[in-house]
Design an enzyme around this catalytic site. Sequence first.
Site, PDB file in Angstrom:
ATOM      1  N   HIS A   1       1.726  -3.622   2.093  1.00 26.64           N
ATOM      2  CA  HIS A   1       2.161  -2.219   2.175  1.00 26.64           C
ATOM      3  C   HIS A   1       2.497  -1.954   3.641  1.00 26.64           C
ATOM      4  O   HIS A   1       1.655  -1.504   4.415  1.00 26.64           O
ATOM      5  CB  HIS A   1       1.037  -1.302   1.683  1.00 26.64           C
ATOM      6  CG  HIS A   1       1.446   0.124   1.489  1.00 26.64           C
ATOM      7  ND1 HIS A   1       0.580   1.186   1.619  1.00 26.64           N
ATOM      8  CD2 HIS A   1       2.639   0.678   1.159  1.00 26.64           C
ATOM      9  CE1 HIS A   1       1.222   2.317   1.383  1.00 26.64           C
ATOM     10  NE2 HIS A   1       2.470   2.041   1.108  1.00 26.64           N
TER      11      HIS A   1
ATOM     12  N   LYS B   1       6.090   2.411  -7.006  1.00 26.66           N
ATOM     13  CA  LYS B   1       4.807   1.774  -6.791  1.00 26.66           C
ATOM     14  C   LYS B   1       4.420   0.898  -7.988  1.00 26.66           C
ATOM     15  O   LYS B   1       3.602  -0.007  -7.853  1.00 26.66           O
ATOM     16  CB  LYS B   1       3.741   2.830  -6.487  1.00 26.66           C
ATOM     17  CG  LYS B   1       3.805   3.306  -5.010  1.00 26.66           C
ATOM     18  CD  LYS B   1       3.724   2.142  -4.030  1.00 26.66           C
ATOM     19  CE  LYS B   1       3.340   2.483  -2.611  1.00 26.66           C
ATOM     20  NZ  LYS B   1       4.373   2.997  -1.747  1.00 26.66           N
TER      21      LYS B   1
ATOM     22  N   ASP C   1       8.516   0.111   3.559  1.00 26.35           N
ATOM     23  CA  ASP C   1       7.280   0.349   2.787  1.00 26.35           C
ATOM     24  C   ASP C   1       6.655  -0.862   2.095  1.00 26.35           C
ATOM     25  O   ASP C   1       5.443  -0.925   1.991  1.00 26.35           O
ATOM     26  CB  ASP C   1       7.550   1.430   1.736  1.00 26.35           C
ATOM     27  CG  ASP C   1       6.279   2.036   1.183  1.00 26.35           C
ATOM     28  OD1 ASP C   1       5.446   2.490   1.981  1.00 26.35           O
ATOM     29  OD2 ASP C   1       6.104   2.064  -0.056  1.00 26.35           O
TER      30      ASP C   1
ATOM     31  N   ARG D   1       9.874  14.698  -0.313  1.00 29.16           N
ATOM     32  CA  ARG D   1      10.309  13.315  -0.078  1.00 29.16           C
ATOM     33  C   ARG D   1      11.813  13.171  -0.131  1.00 29.16           C
ATOM     34  O   ARG D   1      12.498  13.900  -0.845  1.00 29.16           O
ATOM     35  CB  ARG D   1       9.740  12.412  -1.184  1.00 29.16           C
ATOM     36  CG  ARG D   1       8.238  12.228  -1.143  1.00 29.16           C
ATOM     37  CD  ARG D   1       7.878  11.023  -0.334  1.00 29.16           C
ATOM     38  NE  ARG D   1       6.445  10.882  -0.141  1.00 29.16           N
ATOM     39  CZ  ARG D   1       5.902   9.837   0.473  1.00 29.16           C
ATOM     40  NH1 ARG D   1       6.652   8.854   0.928  1.00 29.16           N
ATOM     41  NH2 ARG D   1       4.618   9.781   0.647  1.00 29.16           N
TER      42      ARG D   1
ATOM     43  N   SER E   1      -0.386   5.607   2.788  1.00 26.26           N
ATOM     44  CA  SER E   1       0.655   6.606   2.580  1.00 26.26           C
ATOM     45  C   SER E   1       0.625   7.694   3.647  1.00 26.26           C
ATOM     46  O   SER E   1      -0.442   8.214   3.972  1.00 26.26           O
ATOM     47  CB  SER E   1       0.439   7.254   1.222  1.00 26.26           C
ATOM     48  OG  SER E   1       0.350   6.256   0.244  1.00 26.26           O
TER      49      SER E   1
ATOM     50  N   LYS F   1       4.839   4.635   8.339  1.00 30.84           N
ATOM     51  CA  LYS F   1       5.583   3.374   8.185  1.00 30.84           C
ATOM     52  C   LYS F   1       7.090   3.636   8.239  1.00 30.84           C
ATOM     53  O   LYS F   1       7.831   2.956   8.944  1.00 30.84           O
ATOM     54  CB  LYS F   1       5.222   2.681   6.858  1.00 30.84           C
ATOM     55  CG  LYS F   1       3.795   2.178   6.793  1.00 30.84           C
ATOM     56  CD  LYS F   1       3.463   1.532   5.455  1.00 30.84           C
ATOM     57  CE  LYS F   1       3.593   2.471   4.282  1.00 30.84           C
ATOM     58  NZ  LYS F   1       2.698   3.640   4.348  1.00 30.84           N
ATOM     59  N   THR F   2       7.538   4.625   7.475  1.00 32.99           N
ATOM     60  CA  THR F   2       8.981   4.911   7.440  1.00 32.99           C
ATOM     61  C   THR F   2       9.439   5.483   8.778  1.00 32.99           C
ATOM     62  O   THR F   2      10.434   5.037   9.362  1.00 32.99           O
ATOM     63  CB  THR F   2       9.299   5.923   6.312  1.00 32.99           C
ATOM     64  OG1 THR F   2       8.799   5.400   5.085  1.00 32.99           O
ATOM     65  CG2 THR F   2      10.799   6.146   6.181  1.00 32.99           C
TER      66      THR F   2
ATOM     67  N   ARG G   1       1.463  10.902  -6.609  1.00 31.01           N
ATOM     68  CA  ARG G   1       1.019   9.895  -7.567  1.00 31.01           C
ATOM     69  C   ARG G   1      -0.307  10.304  -8.204  1.00 31.01           C
ATOM     70  O   ARG G   1      -1.054  11.096  -7.670  1.00 31.01           O
ATOM     71  CB  ARG G   1       0.880   8.529  -6.885  1.00 31.01           C
ATOM     72  CG  ARG G   1       2.221   7.821  -6.704  1.00 31.01           C
ATOM     73  CD  ARG G   1       2.087   6.451  -6.073  1.00 31.01           C
ATOM     74  NE  ARG G   1       1.613   6.538  -4.710  1.00 31.01           N
ATOM     75  CZ  ARG G   1       0.359   6.355  -4.337  1.00 31.01           C
ATOM     76  NH1 ARG G   1      -0.574   6.021  -5.232  1.00 31.01           N
ATOM     77  NH2 ARG G   1       0.014   6.474  -3.079  1.00 31.01           N
TER      78      ARG G   1
END
Length: 637
Positions: A328, A309, A365, A430, A346, A350-351, A161
Amino acid sequence: MQRVFSAIMENGHSADFEAADERGNSIWRLHEGISNPSRAVNLQDLRRLQTSVTKPRQDEGVNQQQLDSLSETLKSTARLKGPTVQKGEGQASKVPPSPKKAPGSHHQFVAAMSDSGLKGTTVYHNATPAELYEKAMTFEPGTHLVSSGALATLSGAKTGRSPKDKRVVRESGSENNIWWHKGSNGSPNFEMDEHTFILNRERAVDYLNMLERLYVFDGFAGWDPQSRIKVRVVCARAYHALFMHNMLIRPTDSELATFGTPDFTIFNAGAFPVNRHTSYMSSSTSIDVNLRSGEMVILGTQYAGEMKKGVFSIMHYLMPKIGILSLHSGCNEGKDGDVSLFFGLSGTGKTTLSTDPQRPLIGDDEHCWSDTGVFNIEGGCYAKCIGLKQSSEPEIYKAIRFGCVLENVVFDENTRNVDFESNAVTENTRASYPIDYIDNAKVPCMGGHPKNLILLCCDAFGVLPPVSRLTTSQAMYHFISGYTAKVAGTEEGVTEPEATFSACFGGAFLMWHPMKYGVGKRIKLRNTRAIIDAIHSGELAAAQTETTPIFNLEVPTSVTNVPSEVLKPINAWKDKSSFNDTLEHLADLYTANFEKYASGGGFVNAEVASQILDAGPQRSDGGRRQSNGNARFSLVL
Ligand SMILES: Nc1ncnc2c1ncn2[C@@H]1O[C@H](COP(=O)(O)OP(=O)(O)OP(=O)(O)O)[C@@H](O)[C@H]1O
Ligand SMILES: O=C([O-])CC(=O)C(=O)O
Ligand SMILES: [Ca+2]
Ligand SMILES: [Mn+2]
């Protein structure tokens, strides 16, 4: 002995090959016969036989209204009306009917005469993954099928990003609510004016209209039917459409038929740069959000994460407005319906950690927490896949199959096996896949009120314990502080883990002031998993703890399946006094960072603000630390 093979020739005749083995010699003869076993007389015919329609295209029979809506979306001010939109294959060359000339309207005449006004556009609207695969592989260089069936592609020059190029339109309807970027206040919301937004929008729409084919995906954000929003994505690349097919909530046929006007539209013209002479522009990239018009324009970056996002930012604005907290975080649910939230910036896991074979996945997410419980915003997951191994992350590994988009991974040209270890293109490789690719996903993705809140923090200083139990005020303090490390790759320009305070563990996406939202070496994944298991089994709630100096964190003295020396970070330090210096230094950073929130920003009263402040690091003699005003980041890795 004789063998006969038949083959169908292109002209519809069949050819027989005979193989005889007289005296050991094979003799091949070719006949052409008319004994045609085929029902087709030419290849075109044959191809017609190959497919049939068992189910009408999702958008078929539906409806002039939809076509008009797409045309309206694509309207630019260079043309009198939107382009004539045709769906499906190769019908774009039809000339659109010329608009009726309104009496006395000079402008109409001028617009109708423009070249772009004459052009029709072929739109693939909510096309299936199979169709999008074909288009992406045909038209988008660097897009390939890999051995697991996933679609590997390149996002171009930008592989993460671009937060410094994200702008929000300052307009009267929302300006008092936005936490504007100012000095070093940490806000991600750089301002732009409405006129500049229109210039960028026009640039993007004109670019999109000039293309041969466009992809549109209409879907929802938010699993709660009460508060979900309708999102339309218009993009130049089939890869982007497939990505958003995965990441948004896919509408049913009837939801699509009655979709109507979207609440939020993303124009992704990422392959086309901004005009750098436009005001506010500081690079060739700009990602612009207009809350009044409900639109987002992407120019100069093809990194797909910007779209997901972008949707998150909009939800981060709309949901708190109606009393729903947007977060988030990842989210899963235990056997007894006990919900856990995993907060983290990030790349903090989390995933990885919300994907747990013992606990159905609600989402990885982006979530909302309302009076009735939690719901996922998205319809899919976005996993970092650098270093991914089947052994340590089997559920994610299995999800990397047909339909999954793999961004910027490296694969063997011949075997088409992916090398997840390679960072040749980027650290930030990703995988995006629909949430139901995870076997135990909970669909619809909703749950009750969370029982455990887990703040994932990647401590580049290596002084915080791997797990500690927080009081309510401490949870608020640490949530608002959002101390963690930015890991390499997710944001452009970050190449090493970088200590940062990212409010609410998602500072890059906040729209309101943070208070509105709520009040070394990396730890081995298997240890983290064991700690999380101990949270969920209730072991840690009942565990004996010791309190650390300065941060006052309650650290369990033992955790099942975790070596006890791991629980105390000082054990990893040779020089114990530099451990203490670093801890003091980190406490100073926390204190300095929190100064900007100390007043509560008008969202919490002075008493609560002071309670939260007291939950932060203390002086060694127990008093409140004062910011020395000159704290600087210096990394101990
Ligand atoms: N102890 C650990 N805990 C969690 N993840 C770890 C750990 N050690 C290594 N990892 C790796 O860190 C990465 C975490 O990526 P993940 O996609 O889960 O991040 P995320 O928090 O979902 O970030 P984002 O919001 O950017 O998607 C994975 O590649 C995972 O294998
Ligand atoms: O947005 C991205 O590129 C990936 C992501 O989830 C994050 O950074 O939090
Ligand atoms: Ca992720
Ligand atoms: Mn994220």
